[in-house]
Design a protein around this motif. Structure first.
Motif, PDB file in Angstrom:
ATOM      1  N   GLY A  39       0.576  -4.083 -23.489  1.00 20.78           N
ATOM      2  CA  GLY A  39       1.169  -5.314 -23.786  1.00 20.78           C
ATOM      3  C   GLY A  39       1.292  -5.603 -25.176  1.00 20.78           C
ATOM      4  N   ALA A  45      -0.048 -12.456 -17.723  1.00 19.13           N
ATOM      5  CA  ALA A  45      -0.215 -11.705 -16.778  1.00 19.13           C
ATOM      6  C   ALA A  45       1.070 -11.499 -16.117  1.00 19.13           C
ATOM      7  N   CYS A  48       3.069  -8.963 -18.132  1.00 17.26           N
ATOM      8  CA  CYS A  48       2.232  -7.612 -18.280  1.00 17.26           C
ATOM      9  C   CYS A  48       2.865  -6.781 -16.739  1.00 17.26           C
ATOM     10  N   THR A  49       2.479  -7.548 -15.672  1.00 12.68           N
ATOM     11  CA  THR A  49       2.857  -6.795 -14.644  1.00 12.68           C
ATOM     12  C   THR A  49       4.376  -6.911 -14.287  1.00 12.68           C
ATOM     13  N   CYS A  53       2.508  -2.932 -15.735  1.00  6.44           N
ATOM     14  CA  CYS A  53       1.219  -2.403 -16.288  1.00  6.44           C
ATOM     15  C   CYS A  53       0.176  -3.609 -15.483  1.00  6.44           C
ATOM     16  N   PHE A  55      -3.362  -5.979 -15.484  1.00  5.10           N
ATOM     17  CA  PHE A  55      -3.854  -7.076 -16.434  1.00  5.10           C
ATOM     18  C   PHE A  55      -5.165  -7.468 -15.774  1.00  5.10           C
ATOM     19  N   ASP A  57      -8.164  -9.932 -17.743  1.00  8.69           N
ATOM     20  CA  ASP A  57      -8.783 -10.464 -19.197  1.00  8.69           C
ATOM     21  C   ASP A  57     -10.336 -10.774 -19.052  1.00  8.69           C
ATOM     22  N   TRP A  64      -6.305  -6.290 -22.386  1.00 10.31           N
ATOM     23  CA  TRP A  64      -5.976  -7.117 -21.165  1.00 10.31           C
ATOM     24  C   TRP A  64      -4.648  -6.536 -20.299  1.00 10.31           C
ATOM     25  N   CYS A  65      -3.752  -5.979 -21.077  1.00  9.59           N
ATOM     26  CA  CYS A  65      -2.500  -5.559 -20.489  1.00  9.59           C
ATOM     27  C   CYS A  65      -2.639  -3.965 -20.695  1.00  9.59           C
TER      28      CYS A  65
END
Length: 81
Positions: A39, A45, A48-49, A53, A55, A57, A64-65
């Protein structure tokens, strides 16, 4: 004898389909130190998805990503005669 024919047909079908199927899969379950950043600062989130990817946190100090981990999928059991 008939069950052997059916079993052989199933085996041939599975082998034919297995050439089309992937032998690898992806997972987001990994040790935090294995995470590779996917990320950017402030990524959400959903952003990222949408990039494909993972996620999470909940662990400070780690991305986080992050890129999913590739795992090998073991072959399925074959039909025995």
């Amino acid at each position: 004898m008939e069950y052997k024919v059916i079993c052989a047909l199933v085996l041939v079908s599975v082998l034919a389909l297995s050439t089309l199927a992937e032998t690898q899969s992806e997972t987001c379950v990994m040790a935090p130190r294995e995470r590779k950043n996917c990320g950017f600062p402030g990524v959400t989130a959903s952003q990222c998805t949408s990039r494909g990817c993972c996620f999470d946190d909940t662990i400070p100090g780690f991305p986080w990503c992050f890129t999913p981990k590739t795992i090998d999928v073991p072959p399925e059991d074959e039909c025995e005669f």
